[in-house]
Scaffold this motif. Sequence first.
Motif, PDB file in Angstrom:
ATOM      1  N   THR A   9     -12.246  78.411  30.674  1.00 40.16           N
ATOM      2  CA  THR A   9     -11.512  77.795  29.573  1.00 40.16           C
ATOM      3  C   THR A   9     -12.340  76.704  28.907  1.00 40.16           C
ATOM      4  O   THR A   9     -12.408  76.621  27.673  1.00 40.16           O
ATOM      5  N   GLU A  10     -13.000  75.876  29.708  1.00 43.14           N
ATOM      6  CA  GLU A  10     -13.849  74.821  29.159  1.00 43.14           C
ATOM      7  C   GLU A  10     -15.027  75.405  28.384  1.00 43.14           C
ATOM      8  O   GLU A  10     -15.451  74.839  27.366  1.00 43.14           O
ATOM      9  N   THR A  11     -15.539  76.549  28.824  1.00 44.23           N
ATOM     10  CA  THR A  11     -16.625  77.213  28.108  1.00 44.23           C
ATOM     11  C   THR A  11     -16.150  77.687  26.740  1.00 44.23           C
ATOM     12  O   THR A  11     -16.842  77.500  25.727  1.00 44.23           O
ATOM     13  N   ALA A  62     -23.246  76.525  32.409  1.00 43.57           N
ATOM     14  CA  ALA A  62     -23.871  76.247  33.708  1.00 43.57           C
ATOM     15  C   ALA A  62     -22.805  76.048  34.780  1.00 43.57           C
ATOM     16  O   ALA A  62     -22.933  76.574  35.894  1.00 43.57           O
ATOM     17  N   ASP A  63     -21.746  75.314  34.462  1.00 46.16           N
ATOM     18  CA  ASP A  63     -20.642  75.128  35.418  1.00 46.16           C
ATOM     19  C   ASP A  63     -19.978  76.463  35.752  1.00 46.16           C
ATOM     20  O   ASP A  63     -19.665  76.738  36.917  1.00 46.16           O
ATOM     21  N   LEU A  64     -19.762  77.289  34.738  1.00 44.34           N
ATOM     22  CA  LEU A  64     -19.144  78.598  34.956  1.00 44.34           C
ATOM     23  C   LEU A  64     -20.025  79.477  35.828  1.00 44.34           C
ATOM     24  O   LEU A  64     -19.541  80.094  36.786  1.00 44.34           O
ATOM     25  N   TRP A  65     -21.311  79.548  35.510  1.00 45.29           N
ATOM     26  CA  TRP A  65     -22.233  80.347  36.326  1.00 45.29           C
ATOM     27  C   TRP A  65     -22.251  79.836  37.759  1.00 45.29           C
ATOM     28  O   TRP A  65     -22.220  80.614  38.708  1.00 45.29           O
ATOM     29  N   PHE A  66     -22.331  78.511  37.919  1.00 38.89           N
ATOM     30  CA  PHE A  66     -22.376  77.917  39.255  1.00 38.89           C
ATOM     31  C   PHE A  66     -21.164  78.341  40.079  1.00 38.89           C
ATOM     32  O   PHE A  66     -21.304  78.810  41.213  1.00 38.89           O
ATOM     33  N   HIS A  67     -19.988  78.186  39.516  1.00 40.67           N
ATOM     34  CA  HIS A  67     -18.779  78.507  40.272  1.00 40.67           C
ATOM     35  C   HIS A  67     -18.640  80.007  40.511  1.00 40.67           C
ATOM     36  O   HIS A  67     -18.085  80.426  41.534  1.00 40.67           O
ATOM     37  N   THR A  68     -19.171  80.818  39.609  1.00 43.99           N
ATOM     38  CA  THR A  68     -19.197  82.265  39.836  1.00 43.99           C
ATOM     39  C   THR A  68     -20.124  82.595  40.997  1.00 43.99           C
ATOM     40  O   THR A  68     -19.816  83.463  41.824  1.00 43.99           O
ATOM     41  N   PRO A  81     -23.908  72.655  20.916  1.00 46.17           N
ATOM     42  CA  PRO A  81     -24.724  73.475  21.819  1.00 46.17           C
ATOM     43  C   PRO A  81     -24.928  72.868  23.207  1.00 46.17           C
ATOM     44  O   PRO A  81     -24.864  73.588  24.205  1.00 46.17           O
ATOM     45  N   GLU A  82     -25.161  71.580  23.287  1.00 51.00           N
ATOM     46  CA  GLU A  82     -25.414  70.947  24.580  1.00 51.00           C
ATOM     47  C   GLU A  82     -24.196  71.045  25.486  1.00 51.00           C
ATOM     48  O   GLU A  82     -24.316  71.274  26.684  1.00 51.00           O
ATOM     49  N   ARG A  83     -23.023  70.861  24.918  1.00 56.98           N
ATOM     50  CA  ARG A  83     -21.785  70.968  25.706  1.00 56.98           C
ATOM     51  C   ARG A  83     -21.580  72.405  26.162  1.00 56.98           C
ATOM     52  O   ARG A  83     -21.194  72.657  27.310  1.00 56.98           O
ATOM     53  N   LEU A  84     -21.848  73.353  25.278  1.00 59.00           N
ATOM     54  CA  LEU A  84     -21.707  74.759  25.645  1.00 59.00           C
ATOM     55  C   LEU A  84     -22.628  75.113  26.804  1.00 59.00           C
ATOM     56  O   LEU A  84     -22.209  75.760  27.761  1.00 59.00           O
ATOM     57  N   VAL A  85     -23.859  74.653  26.753  1.00 59.90           N
ATOM     58  CA  VAL A  85     -24.809  74.936  27.835  1.00 59.90           C
ATOM     59  C   VAL A  85     -24.310  74.346  29.148  1.00 59.90           C
ATOM     60  O   VAL A  85     -24.358  75.004  30.193  1.00 59.90           O
ATOM     61  N   ARG A  86     -23.815  73.109  29.117  1.00 60.59           N
ATOM     62  CA  ARG A  86     -23.298  72.478  30.339  1.00 60.59           C
ATOM     63  C   ARG A  86     -22.122  73.262  30.914  1.00 60.59           C
ATOM     64  O   ARG A  86     -22.032  73.474  32.126  1.00 60.59           O
ATOM     65  N   GLU A  87     -21.229  73.693  30.038  1.00 63.57           N
ATOM     66  CA  GLU A  87     -20.041  74.419  30.518  1.00 63.57           C
ATOM     67  C   GLU A  87     -20.408  75.807  31.046  1.00 63.57           C
ATOM     68  O   GLU A  87     -19.842  76.254  32.054  1.00 63.57           O
TER      69      GLU A  87
END
Length: 110
Positions: free
Chosen positions: A49-51, A68-74, A60-66
């Motif tokens: 959802t945050e992504t 990264a969080d999504l990939w990490f948790h996956t 763009p910077e916020r999208l990259v961070r989100e």
Amino acid sequence: MMTGMDEVLARLAEVLESRKGADPGDSYVAGLYAKGLDAILKKIGEEATETVMAAKDGVPERLVREVADLWFHTLVLLAHQGLGPDAVLDELRRRFGLSGLAEKAARGQE
């Protein structure tokens, strides 16, 4: 041969695997593992959802961070299920050269 991306994913997978034996009070990932599948899935839903929200914001910077969080948790989910990024990378490699429509049609026959 490992690419830089494969190497980062492999190193992260090693860390996530090592957290399985860690004290949940000392490790965020160990805490997620201890809470179980539903907690991990909830976190992935939040990050997805945050992504989406970050993409809509157009920063763009916020999208990259989100992402990264999504990939990490996956990756945490994969590790929890006894899988790793290699399984996903292998599946993506398998799909190379297939049109998206052909690949989707093939999945419908499984």
